[in-house]
Each structure stands twice: as C-alpha cells, then as structure tokens.
Design an enzyme around this catalytic site. Structure first.
Site, PDB file in Angstrom:
ATOM      1  N   ASP A   1      -6.892  -5.394  14.592  1.00 14.73           N
ATOM      2  CA  ASP A   1      -6.794  -4.011  14.425  1.00 14.73           C
ATOM      3  C   ASP A   1      -6.508  -3.588  12.982  1.00 14.73           C
ATOM      4  O   ASP A   1      -5.288  -3.442  12.587  1.00 14.73           O
ATOM      5  CB  ASP A   1      -5.478  -3.466  15.500  1.00 14.73           C
ATOM      6  N   SER A   2      -7.375  -3.915  12.217  1.00 16.19           N
ATOM      7  CA  SER A   2      -7.350  -3.928  10.829  1.00 16.19           C
ATOM      8  C   SER A   2      -7.750  -2.598  10.099  1.00 16.19           C
ATOM      9  O   SER A   2      -8.355  -1.828  10.722  1.00 16.19           O
ATOM     10  CB  SER A   2      -8.222  -4.894  10.070  1.00 16.19           C
ATOM     11  N   SER A   3      -7.466  -2.312   8.905  1.00 13.12           N
ATOM     12  CA  SER A   3      -7.881  -1.341   8.058  1.00 13.12           C
ATOM     13  C   SER A   3      -9.250  -1.547   7.466  1.00 13.12           C
ATOM     14  O   SER A   3      -9.959  -2.814   8.026  1.00 13.12           O
ATOM     15  CB  SER A   3      -7.068  -0.842   6.971  1.00 13.12           C
ATOM     16  N   ASP A   4      -9.900  -1.208   6.491  1.00 13.65           N
ATOM     17  CA  ASP A   4     -11.136  -1.683   5.944  1.00 13.65           C
ATOM     18  C   ASP A   4     -11.000  -2.526   4.932  1.00 13.65           C
ATOM     19  O   ASP A   4     -10.046  -2.960   4.691  1.00 13.65           O
ATOM     20  CB  ASP A   4     -11.840  -0.228   5.288  1.00 13.65           C
TER      21      ASP A   4
ATOM     22  N   HIS B   1      -7.674   2.889  20.684  1.00 12.92           N
ATOM     23  CA  HIS B   1      -6.655   1.887  20.682  1.00 12.92           C
ATOM     24  C   HIS B   1      -7.061   1.596  22.174  1.00 12.92           C
ATOM     25  O   HIS B   1      -7.118   0.555  22.601  1.00 12.92           O
ATOM     26  CB  HIS B   1      -5.174   2.655  20.854  1.00 12.92           C
TER      27      HIS B   1
ATOM     28  N   ASP C   1       1.057   0.035  13.510  1.00 12.96           N
ATOM     29  CA  ASP C   1       1.348   1.619  14.355  1.00 12.96           C
ATOM     30  C   ASP C   1       1.720   1.459  15.890  1.00 12.96           C
ATOM     31  O   ASP C   1       2.640   2.259  16.371  1.00 12.96           O
ATOM     32  CB  ASP C   1       0.339   2.505  14.172  1.00 12.96           C
TER      33      ASP C   1
ATOM     34  N   GLN D   1       0.842  -1.070   0.002  1.00  7.27           N
ATOM     35  CA  GLN D   1       0.143  -0.048   0.237  1.00  7.27           C
ATOM     36  C   GLN D   1       0.690   1.192  -0.193  1.00  7.27           C
ATOM     37  O   GLN D   1       2.123   1.148   0.128  1.00  7.27           O
ATOM     38  CB  GLN D   1      -0.983  -0.066   1.130  1.00  7.27           C
TER      39      GLN D   1
HETATM   40  N1  SPD Z   1     -11.695   3.811   8.385  1.00  9.07           N
HETATM   41  C1  SPD Z   1     -10.407   3.423   8.743  1.00  9.07           C
HETATM   42  C2  SPD Z   1     -10.637   2.527   9.785  1.00  9.07           C
HETATM   43  C3  SPD Z   1      -9.398   1.944  10.481  1.00  9.07           C
HETATM   44  C4  SPD Z   1      -9.131   1.214  11.525  1.00  9.07           C
HETATM   45  N2  SPD Z   1      -7.699   0.801  12.081  1.00  9.07           N
HETATM   46  C5  SPD Z   1      -6.865   1.716  12.251  1.00  9.07           C
HETATM   47  C6  SPD Z   1      -5.502   1.251  12.978  1.00  9.07           C
HETATM   48  C7  SPD Z   1      -5.263   1.981  13.937  1.00  9.07           C
HETATM   49  N3  SPD Z   1      -4.268   1.290  14.848  1.00  9.07           N
END
Ligand code: SPD
Length: 281
Positions: A157-160, A64, A88, A33
């Site tokens: 702890d994921s992104s979308d 968090h 992170d 990415q």
């Molecule tokens: N729409 C974004 C959602 C992101 C969620 N995870 C963020 C990672 C933070 N540690």
C-alpha cells in the site's frame, strides 16, 4: 475566504487536482516527508504526503477494500499477511475482517504517519490494537529482504514512486517479496492509473511477469486520485484471480462500501487499448 489545496504532482503534464478545504488541521515534517491533514468541504478529512493526496474519508473504502479483499478471497488460506506502507491503517482494517488471518504484520517506514492518523482518522486506524497485529517501523524493501517462505499474502500500500516509496517499484523488491512468500503466495501492489501512468505500469508489468507465474492488473475508482482511477497488480505463484475466487467469502463480508463479488470479477475487465498494452509488455 476560500482555501484550495492543489496537488501539482502532474503539473508538467498540464494537470492538477484542486480541493477546497475549510481548515488545515495538522502539519508535521517527519524524517521522510511533510504530512498534512485537511478538513475539506466535500470529502471529509484528507491526508496528504508531500502535497500528494493519500486518503480522503469520502473514497478511502474504494481503495482499501479493493487492495485487500480480492487477494484474500482468492487465496485458500490467507493466514500470514504483510502490509507494506499503509500507515493510515485502512488496509490493515480490511485485512482483519478476514477470520482466517492469524498474523497481520504492518511495515511502515514513517511512524509519524501512524501517529497522525491515530489522532485524525480513527475510522482508518481502528485496528492497530488487534492482537493479531505487529507493527514494524522499517524500510519495507529491507524488511522483505530478510524474510523467506513465510507470508501467504503481501500487500504493498505505497504512495507514488517518488521519495520514500521509489524503492517499492523496483524489480529487486518484487524478487524479495516472491522469496518472502510461501509456495502459493500472492502479492498485490498499488499500480497507478491506466489513463495517466503507463510509463510507470510498463516497468511494473515487465518486472513482475519475469518473477511471478501469473500476473493480472485490476482497478478501482477513487475520485480524489489522478484520473479518478487507480490500479493494482495481482502477482501470484499459483492462484488465478477469477478461477480461484471464492464468492462465498465475498458474501460473508458485511458493511462494505465498494467491494462485492460482482466488482471482484468486473475489476479485471480492462479497456481494449490497455489490454493490448499489457499483452505487449
Ligand atoms: N497518487 C496517490 C496514490 C496513493 C496510494 N496509496 C495511498 C495509501 C492509502 N492507504
């Protein structure tokens, strides 16, 4: 001159987030990415993956603290903890505030997220050197497939669910996490906004209800995420998030910005329409 970052992820639905920034501090294209770090006008430094906001210094604690302390103050002995994603370091930082935690594994697919956060976000990435931590640079879905009956708590702890995180929203992944847990384990997964993302939540709920004896949804407020709200799934083999909650452990945590024992309970109180939605799915 004024510079504006635009999150256009939901442009097709007529929505966009705009944040003014002073400077683009870093920009890296990893194998997975694009990773950008901005210095913003109102929210401190901001981490962005593929033009989607991941973290700002302003409201990262809201996310968090809530993705971690709810499960860790419910489980009777959270000794072995796994974080999937979370490069992170913010989730890891909160996990390590719990003295009962003996091992904290972090499985992040993209090592460059960890490196860029060590450089720009020392308040998030401050726990990677803790002796209880082991980092695995692997696909989280593959990682849990190979583990059995080991973790007390797994935190996703994921992104979308687009790009590298898509697999972390699939039923097979939830099954494999269940196998990787001990008999009384808990899984927490990032589960989007009940205002905007019910089409995604529908699948998360349906899958997890098939796999875990107990399923609950709770939320936190993050002003820099779409709709200002983001939820989590509390998937549990044994514990109930309120009946088995230990408020003494919540009181013992110091220096927090968002979580406390009242928020713990309040986070599970959901709008009526969404409660009915969860019952139907
Ligand atoms: N729409 C974004 C959602 C992101 C969620 N995870 C963020 C990672 C933070 N540690």
């Amino acid at each position: 001159m004024s510079n504006w970052f635009e999150e256009q992820l939901e442009l097709k639905d007529g929505r966009m987030i705009k944040i003014q920034y002073k400077e683009l501090l870093d920009s890296v294209q990893s194998q997975f990415q694009k990773i950008d770090v901005y210095d913003t006008v109102s929210f401190g430094k901001m981490l962005v993956h593929d033009d989607v906001i991941m973290v700002t210094e302003f409201d990262e604690a809201n996310y968090h603290e809530m993705i971690v302390h709810v499960a860790l103050n419910v489980h009777a002995h959270p000794r072995q903890v796994l974080v999937i994603g979370g490069g992170d370091g913010g989730t890891l930082r909160e996990v390590l505030k719990h003295k009962q935690v003996q091992t904290a594994h972090l499985c992040e697919i993209d090592g460059q997220v960890i490196e860029i956060c060590k450089k720009h976000f020392p308040s998030l990435s401050c726990s990677f050197n803790d002796p209880r931590v082991a980092v695995f640079l692997e696909d989280g879905a593959e990682f849990v497939r190979k583990r059995e009956n080991f973790y007390d708590v797994i935190i996703v702890d994921s992104s979308d669910p687009i790009g590298p995180a898509e697999v972390l929203f699939q039923e097979q992944f939830y099954k494999n996490m269940s196998n990787a847990l001990t008999h009384d384990g808990i899984v927490i997964t990032q589960s989007e906004s009940f205002h905007y993302h019910r089409h995604i939540i529908k699948n998360i709920v349906a899958s997890n209800k098939k796999i875990f004896p107990r399923y609950f949804y709770y939320y936190t407020m993050v002003p820099t995420y779409p709709s200002g709200v983001i939820g989590f799934s509390f998937c549990s083999k044994k514990y109930h998030p309120i009946e088995d909650f230990n408020p003494g452990k919540a009181d013992a945590l110091t220096g927090l910005k968002y979580y406390n024992k009242e928020i713990h309970k309040a986070a599970f109180v959901l709008p009526q329409g969404f409660t009915e939605f969860l019952e139907k799915n």
